[in-house]
Design a protein around this motif. Structure first.
Motif, PDB file in Angstrom:
ATOM      1  N   MET A  34       0.821  -1.203   0.000  1.00  0.00           N
ATOM      2  CA  MET A  34       0.000   0.000   0.000  1.00  0.00           C
ATOM      3  C   MET A  34       0.860   1.259   0.000  1.00  0.00           C
ATOM      4  O   MET A  34       0.655   2.169  -0.818  1.00  0.00           O
ATOM      5  CB  MET A  34      -0.926   0.006   1.211  1.00  0.00           C
ATOM      6  CG  MET A  34      -1.891   1.184   1.238  1.00  0.00           C
ATOM      7  SD  MET A  34      -2.672   1.410   2.860  1.00  0.00           S
ATOM      8  CE  MET A  34      -1.292   2.047   3.818  1.00  0.00           C
ATOM      9  N   TRP A  35       1.832   1.313   0.912  1.00  0.00           N
ATOM     10  CA  TRP A  35       2.700   2.477   0.992  1.00  0.00           C
ATOM     11  C   TRP A  35       3.541   2.642  -0.269  1.00  0.00           C
ATOM     12  O   TRP A  35       3.780   3.771  -0.732  1.00  0.00           O
ATOM     13  CB  TRP A  35       3.594   2.402   2.228  1.00  0.00           C
ATOM     14  CG  TRP A  35       2.930   2.880   3.476  1.00  0.00           C
ATOM     15  CD1 TRP A  35       2.563   2.151   4.565  1.00  0.00           C
ATOM     16  CD2 TRP A  35       2.528   4.227   3.760  1.00  0.00           C
ATOM     17  NE1 TRP A  35       1.966   2.932   5.505  1.00  0.00           N
ATOM     18  CE2 TRP A  35       1.927   4.219   5.043  1.00  0.00           C
ATOM     19  CE3 TRP A  35       2.608   5.426   3.067  1.00  0.00           C
ATOM     20  CZ2 TRP A  35       1.418   5.366   5.628  1.00  0.00           C
ATOM     21  CZ3 TRP A  35       2.100   6.580   3.651  1.00  0.00           C
ATOM     22  CH2 TRP A  35       1.518   6.542   4.910  1.00  0.00           C
ATOM     23  N   ALA A  36       4.007   1.532  -0.819  1.00  0.00           N
ATOM     24  CA  ALA A  36       4.799   1.599  -2.057  1.00  0.00           C
ATOM     25  C   ALA A  36       3.965   2.196  -3.183  1.00  0.00           C
ATOM     26  O   ALA A  36       4.455   3.045  -3.960  1.00  0.00           O
ATOM     27  CB  ALA A  36       5.303   0.209  -2.439  1.00  0.00           C
ATOM     28  N   ALA A  37       2.701   1.785  -3.296  1.00  0.00           N
ATOM     29  CA  ALA A  37       1.822   2.319  -4.336  1.00  0.00           C
ATOM     30  C   ALA A  37       1.575   3.813  -4.128  1.00  0.00           C
ATOM     31  O   ALA A  37       1.600   4.599  -5.094  1.00  0.00           O
ATOM     32  CB  ALA A  37       0.493   1.553  -4.338  1.00  0.00           C
ATOM     33  N   VAL A  38       1.358   4.214  -2.877  1.00  0.00           N
ATOM     34  CA  VAL A  38       1.140   5.638  -2.578  1.00  0.00           C
ATOM     35  C   VAL A  38       2.388   6.454  -2.912  1.00  0.00           C
ATOM     36  O   VAL A  38       2.300   7.529  -3.537  1.00  0.00           O
ATOM     37  CB  VAL A  38       0.757   5.817  -1.094  1.00  0.00           C
ATOM     38  CG1 VAL A  38       0.763   7.298  -0.715  1.00  0.00           C
ATOM     39  CG2 VAL A  38      -0.609   5.202  -0.814  1.00  0.00           C
ATOM     40  N   ILE A  39       3.550   5.963  -2.513  1.00  0.00           N
ATOM     41  CA  ILE A  39       4.806   6.673  -2.764  1.00  0.00           C
ATOM     42  C   ILE A  39       5.067   6.807  -4.258  1.00  0.00           C
ATOM     43  O   ILE A  39       5.459   7.868  -4.751  1.00  0.00           O
ATOM     44  CB  ILE A  39       5.973   5.953  -2.065  1.00  0.00           C
ATOM     45  CG1 ILE A  39       5.842   6.084  -0.546  1.00  0.00           C
ATOM     46  CG2 ILE A  39       7.322   6.501  -2.533  1.00  0.00           C
ATOM     47  CD1 ILE A  39       6.771   5.168   0.230  1.00  0.00           C
ATOM     48  N   ALA A  40       4.852   5.711  -4.994  1.00  0.00           N
ATOM     49  CA  ALA A  40       5.101   5.740  -6.429  1.00  0.00           C
ATOM     50  C   ALA A  40       4.141   6.679  -7.149  1.00  0.00           C
ATOM     51  O   ALA A  40       4.546   7.445  -8.031  1.00  0.00           O
ATOM     52  CB  ALA A  40       4.981   4.326  -6.989  1.00  0.00           C
ATOM     53  N   ALA A  41       2.854   6.621  -6.788  1.00  0.00           N
ATOM     54  CA  ALA A  41       1.878   7.511  -7.416  1.00  0.00           C
ATOM     55  C   ALA A  41       2.185   8.971  -7.100  1.00  0.00           C
ATOM     56  O   ALA A  41       2.136   9.842  -7.980  1.00  0.00           O
ATOM     57  CB  ALA A  41       0.470   7.144  -6.946  1.00  0.00           C
ATOM     58  N   PHE A  42       2.508   9.251  -5.835  1.00  0.00           N
ATOM     59  CA  PHE A  42       2.855  10.623  -5.423  1.00  0.00           C
ATOM     60  C   PHE A  42       4.099  11.108  -6.170  1.00  0.00           C
ATOM     61  O   PHE A  42       4.149  12.251  -6.644  1.00  0.00           O
ATOM     62  CB  PHE A  42       3.092  10.656  -3.917  1.00  0.00           C
ATOM     63  CG  PHE A  42       3.531  11.994  -3.396  1.00  0.00           C
ATOM     64  CD1 PHE A  42       2.607  13.014  -3.213  1.00  0.00           C
ATOM     65  CD2 PHE A  42       4.865  12.238  -3.087  1.00  0.00           C
ATOM     66  CE1 PHE A  42       3.006  14.264  -2.736  1.00  0.00           C
ATOM     67  CE2 PHE A  42       5.267  13.477  -2.608  1.00  0.00           C
ATOM     68  CZ  PHE A  42       4.335  14.494  -2.435  1.00  0.00           C
ATOM     69  N   SER A  43       5.100  10.237  -6.292  1.00  0.00           N
ATOM     70  CA  SER A  43       6.328  10.601  -7.011  1.00  0.00           C
ATOM     71  C   SER A  43       6.045  10.878  -8.477  1.00  0.00           C
ATOM     72  O   SER A  43       6.647  11.782  -9.078  1.00  0.00           O
ATOM     73  CB  SER A  43       7.365   9.479  -6.891  1.00  0.00           C
ATOM     74  OG  SER A  43       7.723   9.260  -5.546  1.00  0.00           O
ATOM     75  N   GLY A  44       5.120  10.103  -9.064  1.00  0.00           N
ATOM     76  CA  GLY A  44       4.766  10.345 -10.458  1.00  0.00           C
ATOM     77  C   GLY A  44       4.142  11.711 -10.660  1.00  0.00           C
ATOM     78  O   GLY A  44       4.490  12.439 -11.597  1.00  0.00           O
TER      79      GLY A  44
END
Length: 283
Positions: free
Chosen positions: A228-238
């Motif tokens: 979950m956190w990885a998906a949030v971090i990746a989306a935010f970084s995008g």
């Protein structure tokens, strides 16, 4: 501030780029969780580079058509992933040796094809370094379909993948089809890489697989929360990366990856400071 946030959305290509960056970020982050857990970062990097000859041949066959490039890249990635597993198992070589052989051979073939016909070497540059702002509606739909399939299969085989990652001995005791599951996982990684090609490119692909998941693993130890956190971090970084690309006029793929990297550095520093404070407060 509101004007700064909304101005990029005046352009359709920025809206498509944002959607693509979020989609790719989520897919790569979830797949990348297993890449990090199983120590497959080198495999992900090698697999991204083995796609190069597929891109070159796809360009020649389709005359630059995005659809043709996608299918040739996908086919090359799947064949390379299966070949690595087959060579490692049949010839009883270590997996990193098989990866090195396929990676070097396929990458050299791609370089040879591109260098022999200079007219299309520039056209393929956006696949090497990423160009999320050139994503079309058809590209977005195709990425959503294949990304959705990847996430669905990861959900369906979540328990099996988790058990193989944390306790392969127990998985063998329970007689799980380890070879099939390993093959399925590498194919899912291959599909995720091809889906993400236009966003961050071959050269930076491994960062989207590894960095968000590695950052999330510093925040929690529970696998569902890491995903979950990885998906949030990746989306935010995008999203942040695209804003930086828009206002600073830098390559979109590089901006996204640098945002991921800065996030990892900040989280790692925060964890180090927290652990130091905890040790001092308990003395």
């Amino acid at each position: 501030m509101l004007e700064i946030l909304l101005q990029p959305f005046q352009y359709a290509f920025m809206v498509r780029g944002m959607l693509a960056a979020v989609l790719v970020g989520v897919v790569c982050a979830v797949v990348g969780t297993f890449v990090v857990l199983r120590g497959m970062a080198f495999f992900g990097d090698a697999l991204a580079h083995t796609i190069l000859p597929g891109l070159a041949v796809g360009y020649l066959v389709g005359g630059g058509s995005r659809e043709t490039l996608f299918w040739w890249a996908l086919g090359t990635a799947v064949v390379s992933a299966v070949s690595i597993g087959t060579i490692s198992r049949k010839l009883r070589l270590k997996e990193d040796t098989a990866i090195g052989i396929i990676f070097a051979g396929m990458f050299a073939l791609g370089v040879a094809l591109i260098s022999s016909v200079r007219s299309y070497s520039v056209d393929l540059a956006h696949f090497l370094f990423g160009d999320v702002l050139a994503v079309r509606e058809s590209d977005l739909i195709r990425s959503a379909i294949f990304g959705g399939v990847v996430l669905l299969l990861l959900y369906a085989f979540y328990k099996e993948f988790a058990l193989l990652s944390f306790d392969p001995i127990l998985a063998a005791t329970l007689r799980l089809p380890a070879h099939f599951l390993d093959l399925l996982l590498v194919i899912l990684i291959a599909v995720a890489i091809v889906v993400s090609l236009q966003t961050v490119g071959v050269a930076l692909m491994v960062a989207m697989l590894v960095t968000p998941a590695a950052t999330a693993s510093l925040l929690t130890r529970r696998l569902p929360l890491i995903m979950m956190w990885a998906a949030v971090i990746a989306a935010f970084s995008g999203v942040v990366g695209l804003y930086l690309s828009y206002y600073l006029n830098v390559a979109s793929g590089a901006a996204i990856v640098l945002t991921c990297t800065v996030g990892f550095i900040l989280v790692s520093l925060g964890r180090s400071l927290r652990e130091r404070f905890f040790r001092v407060s308990t003395v």
